[in-house]
Design an enzyme around this catalytic site. Structure first.
Site, PDB file in Angstrom:
ATOM      1  N   PRO A  13       0.795  -1.409   0.030  1.00 16.47           N
ATOM      2  CA  PRO A  13       0.109   0.163  -0.003  1.00 16.47           C
ATOM      3  C   PRO A  13       0.957   1.316   0.247  1.00 16.47           C
ATOM      4  CG  PRO A  13      -0.114  -1.054   2.044  1.00 16.47           C
ATOM      5  CD  PRO A  13       0.523  -2.061   1.084  1.00 16.47           C
ATOM      6  N   ASN A  14       0.426   2.040  -0.786  1.00 19.27           N
ATOM      7  CA  ASN A  14       1.058   3.348  -0.932  1.00 19.27           C
ATOM      8  C   ASN A  14       2.328   3.690  -1.676  1.00 19.27           C
ATOM      9  OD1 ASN A  14      -1.198   5.125   0.616  1.00 19.27           O
ATOM     10  ND2 ASN A  14      -0.167   3.930   2.540  1.00 19.27           N
ATOM     11  N   ARG A  21       5.251  11.071  -2.197  1.00 22.39           N
ATOM     12  CA  ARG A  21       5.031  11.069  -0.588  1.00 22.39           C
ATOM     13  C   ARG A  21       6.165  11.103   0.143  1.00 22.39           C
ATOM     14  NH1 ARG A  21       4.497   4.944   1.610  1.00 22.39           N
ATOM     15  NH2 ARG A  21       4.150   5.436   3.733  1.00 22.39           N
ATOM     16  N   TYR A  26      11.332   8.570   0.997  1.00 17.98           N
ATOM     17  CA  TYR A  26      11.297   7.885   0.139  1.00 17.98           C
ATOM     18  C   TYR A  26      12.033   7.765  -1.368  1.00 17.98           C
ATOM     19  CZ  TYR A  26       7.779   5.691   3.179  1.00 17.98           C
ATOM     20  OH  TYR A  26       7.515   5.032   4.487  1.00 17.98           O
ATOM     21  N   ASN A  77       8.043  -5.924  -0.817  1.00 18.61           N
ATOM     22  CA  ASN A  77       7.923  -4.746  -0.121  1.00 18.61           C
ATOM     23  C   ASN A  77       6.489  -4.610   0.097  1.00 18.61           C
ATOM     24  OD1 ASN A  77       7.957  -2.364   1.246  1.00 18.61           O
ATOM     25  ND2 ASN A  77       9.140  -1.133  -0.426  1.00 18.61           N
ATOM     26  N   ALA A  80       3.191  -0.909   4.619  1.00 21.01           N
ATOM     27  CA  ALA A  80       2.531  -0.969   6.040  1.00 21.01           C
ATOM     28  C   ALA A  80       1.947  -2.472   6.503  1.00 21.01           C
ATOM     29  CB  ALA A  80       1.503   0.032   5.855  1.00 21.01           C
ATOM     30  N   HIS A  83       3.877  -4.893   8.957  1.00 22.15           N
ATOM     31  CA  HIS A  83       3.839  -4.644  10.353  1.00 22.15           C
ATOM     32  C   HIS A  83       2.401  -5.213  10.850  1.00 22.15           C
ATOM     33  CE1 HIS A  83       6.985  -2.258   9.575  1.00 22.15           C
ATOM     34  NE2 HIS A  83       6.255  -1.251   8.755  1.00 22.15           N
ATOM     35  N   ASP A  90       1.578 -15.903   6.229  1.00 20.69           N
ATOM     36  CA  ASP A  90       1.106 -17.296   5.889  1.00 20.69           C
ATOM     37  C   ASP A  90       1.390 -17.526   4.149  1.00 20.69           C
ATOM     38  OD1 ASP A  90       0.479 -17.825   8.504  1.00 20.69           O
ATOM     39  OD2 ASP A  90      -1.637 -17.492   8.292  1.00 20.69           O
ATOM     40  N   GLU A 101      12.503  -9.810   1.539  1.00 19.13           N
ATOM     41  CA  GLU A 101      11.780  -8.516   2.165  1.00 19.13           C
ATOM     42  C   GLU A 101      12.651  -7.581   1.920  1.00 19.13           C
ATOM     43  OE1 GLU A 101      11.283  -8.574   6.508  1.00 19.13           O
ATOM     44  OE2 GLU A 101      10.265  -7.014   6.393  1.00 19.13           O
ATOM     45  N   HIS A 103      12.738  -3.007   2.025  1.00 19.09           N
ATOM     46  CA  HIS A 103      12.158  -1.940   2.383  1.00 19.09           C
ATOM     47  C   HIS A 103      13.082  -0.668   1.955  1.00 19.09           C
ATOM     48  CE1 HIS A 103       9.292  -3.724   4.977  1.00 19.09           C
ATOM     49  NE2 HIS A 103      10.222  -4.404   5.482  1.00 19.09           N
ATOM     50  N   SER A 105      13.280   2.490   3.306  1.00 20.95           N
ATOM     51  CA  SER A 105      13.939   3.154   4.449  1.00 20.95           C
ATOM     52  C   SER A 105      14.212   1.908   5.446  1.00 20.95           C
ATOM     53  CB  SER A 105      13.095   4.055   5.042  1.00 20.95           C
ATOM     54  OG  SER A 105      11.777   3.823   5.351  1.00 20.95           O
ATOM     55  N   ARG A 110      12.675   3.857  12.506  1.00 20.78           N
ATOM     56  CA  ARG A 110      11.333   5.014  12.311  1.00 20.78           C
ATOM     57  C   ARG A 110      10.527   4.813  13.574  1.00 20.78           C
ATOM     58  NH1 ARG A 110       9.007   4.418   6.723  1.00 20.78           N
ATOM     59  NH2 ARG A 110       8.005   6.295   7.350  1.00 20.78           N
ATOM     60  N   ARG A 114       6.516   0.535  13.620  1.00 24.06           N
ATOM     61  CA  ARG A 114       7.234  -0.162  12.523  1.00 24.06           C
ATOM     62  C   ARG A 114       8.329  -1.096  12.834  1.00 24.06           C
ATOM     63  NH1 ARG A 114       5.480   3.034   7.956  1.00 24.06           N
ATOM     64  NH2 ARG A 114       4.871   5.116   8.677  1.00 24.06           N
TER      65      ARG A 114
END
Lengths: 149, 151
Positions: A13-14, A21, A26, A77, A80, A83, A90, A101, A103, A105, A110, A114
């Protein structure tokens, strides 16, 4: 063994707002620029890159399930959902290929909400805080990691 | 020829190697040296022999390097205070606006829950890579090299 290896790069998301943003966190590159860079890097190392983004948890779960049939590796990635999502944890556990995985940042630097990742324990490796460079750097490395499987 | 120096600092014993029978510190040094040569980076590859050498590094040496890659070994899980020294080292270098990446050979999140909470470094970013074995060092070197070229 598949001749043309395929990696799903799944974004949560986002991330469709990248470039606009909070650019101080980012960066100014848009997701489409990052996608193009990943596909370019994939072509250089003989890896087909399927680059995806969704704001919906269920859609991400379905892509991971689809990757079981179609992909050798997943770079995720989860943004949100990292977390919060046990469903993504699963789904990742059922994927037998190589899982990373990612990210942009470093979540550990942060806000405290997070600091917990439901993704980290379900993947093989974690990359964070390397900025948007992280994406094509892991694509560059993936064939090497897949050759050890 | 090269004008940038990278320090790679490894924790005492690099005890994670226990789970990687095909790896040795010499082997890691070798592959890191080879990539740095290729990229034109000067490499200072160090194995910290104890807290004292770390403190010396923090006090005197950090200004000599343009970037830092640090592998704290098993410090995050063994309860030692030395992890704080590693984090302090990382913070000091990061606060000089230099690239810093923490590297672990194994996926540390599979070994113990919630083991990593770096100290806060306002306005700086510390990279984090784990689970790639020796390739994590190569990933970190490439990231640092690119970041140095962008600055």
């Amino acid at each position: 063994m598949k001749v043309n290896r395929k990696a799903y790069v799944i974004n949560g998301p986002n991330l469709n707002l990248l470039g606009t943003r909070e650019p101080e966190i980012y960066g100014t590159d848009t997701l489409e620029i990052i996608a193009e860079r990943c596909r370019d890097q994939g072509r250089k190392v003989g890896l087909e890159v399927v680059f995806l983004q969704s704001n919906y948890e269920g859609e991400i779960v379905e892509w991971i399930q689809q990757a079981i049939k179609e992909a050798d590796a997943i770079v995720i990635n989860a943004a949100a959902y990292t977390h919060t999502s046990v469903a993504i944890h699963d789904a990742l556990k059922t994927f037998p290929g190589y899982k990373i995985e990612l990210h942009i940042s470093n979540p550990h630097l942060r806000e405290s909400f997070r600091h917990v990742s439901h993704v980290s324990s379900a993947v093989d490796a974690v990359v964070a805080g390397l900025g948007v460079r992280g994406y094509d750097l892991v694509i560059d490395l993936l064939p090497e990691m897949l050759s050890h499987d | 020829m090269s004008d940038k120096t990278l320090l790679i600092l490894n924790g005492p014993g690099l005890s994670e190697l226990a789970g990687h029978s095909d790896l040795s510190t010499d082997r890691i040094r070798e592959v890191c040296t080879s990539l740095c040569d290729q990229l034109g980076l000067d490499l200072d590859f160090r194995q910290a022999d104890g807290d004292e050498s770390l403190i010396r590094f923090v006090d005197e040496d950090s200004k000599r390097f343009d970037a830092l890659i640090v592998n704290p070994g098993n410090y995050p899980t063994d309860g030692s205070d030395a992890i704080d020294l590693y984090r302090l080292t990382s913070d000091i270098v990061a606060q000089q606006q230099k690239p810093v990446v923490e590297v672990h050979l194994a996926n540390v999140f599979r070994q113990a829950a919630n083991v990593l909470t770096p100290t806060n470094t306002p306005n700086t970013e510390i990279g984090f890579v784990c689970g790639f074995g020796v390739h994590g060092y190569l990933l970190a070197i490439k990231a640092v090299h690119r970041q140095l070229g962008e600055n």
